[in-house]
Design an enzyme around this catalytic site. Structure first.
Site: not given
Ligand code: PLP
Length: 475
Positions: A117
């Site tokens: 993120k």
């Molecule tokens: C947020 C997240 C996901 C999922 O991503 P999306 O964009 O919601 O599909 C997968 N793995 C980790 C470690 C995350 O923080």
């Protein structure tokens, strides 16, 4: 470039207008009116840009096709300031690691909070600061987190002019590492609020505060949730970078596997593919919360109730519905806004599900859009973490393990498969210990963070108390 709503609202907006917004006024999600097409000559030029000037320059190329209301020189500077080796750990920013022949991990988790993120949120922090300064405005970001999103937002917004963050989290329920990451931030514009309750209580508080329109306006309350278009756009860049790294020429194709929850990350892959990036397959990997896997297998999209939403060892994928999924369905239905409104605005609200199995459009999800899917369980995660460590000496986190497990089932012969590494193992240490009988490695900058002083306010699950806290800190 103008942006429209998936539910057909008549407004057409520019990038900086939707930058600070969440949903469109009709409850839809924003998408560009059309996807810019990258032809063979441009893809060749971008390969050169990536090779000779690096990730930040490539990011500028991609973003500038979607952002025409920030001067090019400013956008270039924002990209250069965001994607640095200091912030993301390596000059490549998103290096590939080889596992078995043809299978790669794309490292997206070497940013400040060790989860992917950061890739989007770090850019968002710089874009927010830039746009707020230009408007002479302030913004107070209110959010709810069970871990990754909140810490990525705080590390992106810390010290930024014009922005404050008020982040609620369920008291005592995040992993010790995640708590230490967030609560050790001493920046004056970052406020941690530990709520005596569960994650749903935090979300209810955010909703209650946002529904108080007078309060929302007066205190300039905003969000940074995963439906934000700018976050999704920032993620498109690493699909191009991963492609260039895994291939020698643009005649080749690749597949991507994406550990998925809210469908934000893999939707960015869909956008890259719609722009013309040669992606053979986009593989959606879920954990036991298999809302998306069920859809791609059966054509039925069914939102889960609380009792049906499992707490798993890949917790950032524990979702009851996939908040970005509407964007793909809009494209799948030939951009039919009336039908998208009927499905997401009506059928889901009424029945909690819709069924496209008999619709010819559903048949095109794989053939025309490249989507396939798979799921993984706790036992699969343990086995995949063990196997990957034993054979390659590479330690992967639980979310990435969901991806690797499903990727091995969905590989195409002779086509490189790139699995997006969405977090580092240190964030989910308990499961690593269970799988490997040892603690995961800890990056040096996180040594001893559990012992650092903490800045966090404990509060009852009461929206009025949170409002009063915000008011007190918005002098
Ligand atoms: C947020 C997240 C996901 C999922 O991503 P999306 O964009 O919601 O599909 C997968 N793995 C980790 C470690 C995350 O923080």
């Amino acid at each position: 470039m103008r942006y429209l709503s998936t539910r057909g609202h008549a407004d057409r907006k520019r990038f900086c207008e939707i930058l600070l917004e969440g949903l469109a006024p009709d409850g839809g999600l924003y998408l560009p009116e059309s996807y810019p097409q990258v032809d063979a000559a441009q893809l060749e030029r971008w390969r050169g840009v990536w090779r000779e000037q690096g990730y930040a320059a490539l990011a500028f190329e991609v973003l500038s096709l979607y952002i025409d209301d920030i001067p090019a020189a400013d956008l270039k500077a924002l990209c250069a300031k965001t994607y640095t080796a200091e912030v993301f750990g390596t000059p490549e920013i998103v290096p590939l690691k080889a596992l078995e022949d043809g299978l790669w991990l794309e490292a997206l988790s070497n940013g400040p909070t060790l989860a992917f993120k950061d890739m989007a949120m770090q850019l968002l922090g710089n874009l927010f600061e830039y746009e707020l300064a230009r408007r002479g405005e302030q913004l107070n970001i209110l959010g709810a987190t069970s871990g990754d999103t909140g810490s990525a937002a705080e590390y992106a917004m810390r010290g930024k002019q014009g922005v404050r963050v008020f982040m609620t989290s369920p008291h005592g329920r995040m992993s010790p590492f995640q708590q230490a990451q967030m609560f050790s931030l001493m920046d004056e514009n970052i406020h941690n609020i530990a709520i005596e309750g569960v994650f749903d209580d935090c979300q209810d508080i955010v909703k209650a505060v946002s529904n108080d329109l007078e309060f929302k306006r007066r205190y300039k309350i905003g969000t940074v949730n995963s439906i934000n278009w700018a976050r999704l756009l920032a993620q498109v860049v690493y699909y191009f970078a991963g492609y260039f790294e895994a291939t020698a020429s643009n005649a080749e194709q690749v597949c991507f596997t994406v550990p998925s929850g809210n469908f934000g990350n893999v939707c960015a892959g869909h956008v890259a593919r719609m722009m013309g990036l040669p992606i053979a397959r986009l593989v959606v990997a879920t954990n036991e919360n298999d809302v998306l896997d069920e859809f791609f297998r059966s054509g039925v999209y069914r939102v889960r109730g609380a009792a049906d939403t499992h707490e798993t060892s890949s917790p950032s994928m524990d979702i009851s519905k996939a908040s970005n999924f509407e964007r793909f369905v809009f494209d799948l239905l030939g951009r039919d806004a009336a039908r998208t409104q009927a499905l997401f605005g009506e059928a889901l609200a009424r029945e909690g599900r819709f069924d496209l199995s008999a619709d010819p459009a559903f048949g095109q999800a794989a053939a025309r859009y490249g989507f396939v899917s798979g799921k993984s369980t706790h036992a699969d995660r343990l086995a995949t973490i063990r196997d990957t460590f034993a054979r390659f000496g590479v330690m992967i986190d639980t979310h990435t393990a969901d991806g690797v497990k499903v990727a091995r089932e969905q590989c195409l012969p002779g086509v490189p498969m790139i699995v997006l590494e969405t977090a580092l193992p240190i964030k989910f240490a308990a499961t690593i210990v269970q799988a490997l009988g040892r603690e995961p490695d800890r990056p040096a900058k996180f040594e001893g963070i559990e012992a650092l002083p903490r800045r966090v306010q404990l509060m009852p699950a009461d929206a009025e108390a949170v409002k009063a806290f915000i008011a007190r800190h918005c002098g």
